[in-house]
Design a protein around this motif. Structure first.
Motif, PDB file in Angstrom:
ATOM      1  N   THR A  51       0.871  12.205  -3.061  1.00 15.33           N
ATOM      2  CA  THR A  51       0.353  13.566  -2.937  1.00 15.33           C
ATOM      3  C   THR A  51       1.049  14.456  -3.965  1.00 15.33           C
TER       4      THR A  51
ATOM      5  N   ALA B  89      -4.072  15.007  -2.296  1.00 13.44           N
ATOM      6  CA  ALA B  89      -3.791  13.582  -2.152  1.00 13.44           C
ATOM      7  C   ALA B  89      -4.559  12.815  -3.212  1.00 13.44           C
TER       8      ALA B  89
ATOM      9  N   ARG C  46       0.840  -1.193   0.000  1.00 16.07           N
ATOM     10  CA  ARG C  46       0.000   0.000   0.000  1.00 16.07           C
ATOM     11  C   ARG C  46       0.882   1.253   0.000  1.00 16.07           C
TER      12      ARG C  46
ATOM     13  N   LYS D 220      -6.005   6.609  -2.728  1.00 18.57           N
ATOM     14  CA  LYS D 220      -5.057   5.630  -2.208  1.00 18.57           C
ATOM     15  C   LYS D 220      -5.038   4.392  -3.077  1.00 18.57           C
TER      16      LYS D 220
ATOM     17  N   SER E 111       0.628   5.880  -0.759  1.00 15.05           N
ATOM     18  CA  SER E 111      -0.173   7.068  -1.085  1.00 15.05           C
ATOM     19  C   SER E 111       0.700   8.054  -1.846  1.00 15.05           C
TER      20      SER E 111
END
Length: 499
Positions: A123, A128, A119, A131, A121
């Motif tokens: 930005t 953002a 996982r 996900k 993320s």
């Protein structure tokens, strides 16, 4: 207009343990490290629809540290000149003059292809992006499941020793990455550092049996204390880069010294670094060297910062010792709890205006499963009522020091006890007597005192040599502490698995 792209990898250690095989764990870290430190920077520099924006104050960023064993691979000033802020500690950050969104999408595809299941993320500026979801790699349309994980389709055959296994493509990638690391061809930090230590010349075990045989293994996790809060007070980007660079160089130098101190000059490697981030470390090793390794690591870290008045890097460390048959994911869950326990003690030291120092917590399991250490401790280690309370262990405790209330003191004391599996040897300390004494500790102060008085002169002299002259020590609030349980547990680690 300049836009920053920040990529944050999440639950990294959980992902490392997703495949319960040593070779796959090593390979997963290799893939992750190469993606973070090599592939993402290479992608950012391609200018394929995007363009990096050099950091104008790049001359203020630190250059490679000559004392760093990996100085040729870590030069923040050079990265800043290209527009890259960070590529360590599970983070990648760079600024772009144009095409930041296009790079973010290309980076997403790269990560999903190389690190399926991890996982993360992304930005862009202050926005953002959605996900990531668990990415399923494309497998051949066959029906057999992966033999190593039970998940995914068996799409490749790999050879490991005499074993031939049908595994998924994801497992195959990790296995090939581990082979690349063992051959000295990988570019992740752990593999690069291994080449600078005795480990580079030792045979690398392919599985846990090769690492520990019928003995016990140890999983060691270390995390820097107060790094985030210390960095939060630094506003200048160049100063922040210098702060993080200084800390990761310190950890690498200390790790190099600790590895060399506890590895032989030839034969099979007794330990393997599974992850080396900024101030994060994960090591799997033979149980017998785990606690001495932690002491050496913290000693060297302290020596390298001697005379330093400002922030000093210290570690919160967890160590779990168990049979190699206990599932790796369970060991990881337990070691994370132990690290949290150690770091809570550090926060307590800071709150009471005491200088922060490295703290360790550990647990030893001789059963087929690792239970929650907190439950067992509340049940077994705290006895008696208020005012007459007895505490049987002083964990978590400082790593360094001469007293038996520190790990270093316990390791030295355990060596002086001179225990052996065969207590019939007249030159050895009678282990059975000491075991009986420890067994009486939770039953009450009177029984423990009686067992102490019944010790043979040889056993009493051994305990005195180790630093124990009485069963209980009284605190100001009436609580009784003992060093016997911790001392015996440390002393008996070398005997785990012995017949």
């Amino acid at each position: 207009m300049r836009y920053k792209v920040h990529i944050d990898f999440q639950r990294v250690q959980t992902w490392l343990f997703a495949v319960p095989r040593l070779r796959a764990m090593v390979g997963a870290n290799t893939l992750l490290g190469e993606t973070l430190r090599v592939k993402l920077p290479e992608l950012a520099r391609q200018s394929n629809g995007w363009k990096l924006a050099p950091i104008q104050s790049n001359a203020q960023y630190p250059t490679a540290d000559l004392d760093d064993p990996l100085n040729s691979y870590d030069d923040p000033q050079k990265d800043a000149g290209d527009g890259i802020f960070s590529r360590d500690g599970g983070h990648f950050e760079a600024q772009f003059a144009s095409g930041a969104e296009a790079f973010a999408e290309a980076a997403r595809q790269l990560i999903q292809e190389r690190l399926p299941g991890l996982r993360f993320s992304i930005t862009v500026g202050h926005v953002a992006l959605p996900k990531s979801q668990a990415y399923l790699s494309t497998e051949l349309p066959v029906l057999a499941p992966c033999e190593w994980t039970g998940r995914g389709l068996a799409s490749a055959i790999i050879q490991q020793g005499n074993e031939s296994s049908a595994v998924s493509r994801d497992v195959e990638r990790k296995h090939e990455a581990a082979k690349k690391s063992a051959q000295g061809q990988a570019q992740d930090l752990a593999s690069l550092l291994i080449a600078q230590t005795k480990l580079g010349n030792l045979q690398r075990p392919q599985d846990l049996d090769g690492l520990v045989g019928k003995g016990y293994l140890a999983l060691i996790q270390a995390d820097g204390n107060g790094v985030g809060s210390a960095a939060a007070g630094i506003q200048n980007e160049a100063d922040r880069a210098a702060f993080f660079h200084h800390n990761r160089v310190l950890l690498r130098r200390a790790l190099q010294k600790a590895i060399n101190a506890h590895c032989p000059n030839n034969g099979t490697a007794p330990l393997i670094p599974l992850m080396l981030g900024g101030d994060d470390l994960l090591v799997i090793c033979q149980a017998s060297i785990a606690l001495p390794f932690v002491v050496t690591l913290c000693q060297k870290l302290d020596e390298f910062q001697s005379g330093q008045d400002d922030y000093k890097l210290t570690l919160g460390i967890g160590v779990v010792i168990a049979r190699s048959t206990v599932p790796a994911y369970r060991l990881h869950e337990m070691v994370e709890q132990l690290v949290s326990s150690a770091k809570r003690r550090v926060r307590g030291l800071v709150a009471s205006n005491q200088s922060a120092r490295s703290v360790v917590d550990w647990a030893v399991y001789t059963t087929a499963w690792a239970d929650d250490p907190a439950d067992a401790r509340r049940r077994d280690w705290i006895c008696g009522e208020a005012g007459q309370r007895r505490i049987l262990s002083q964990r978590p405790m400082d790593v360094l020091g001469d007293e038996l209330s520190t790990l270093q003191g316990l390791v030295k004391g355990a060596q002086k006890l001179n225990l052996a599996a065969d207590s019939r040897n007249s030159r050895q300390t009678p282990r059975s007597q000491l075991r009986y004494l420890v067994d009486q500790l939770p039953k009450g102060p009177t029984l423990a005192e009686l067992a102490w008085r019944e010790l043979s002169p040889q056993a009493r002299d051994a305990l005195k040599e180790a630093g124990v002259c009485e069963v209980w020590k009284q605190t100001n609030n009436g609580t009784s502490l003992t060093e016997l349980l911790d001392l015996m547990e440390v002393a008996e680690i070398n005997l785990l698995g012995a017949k």
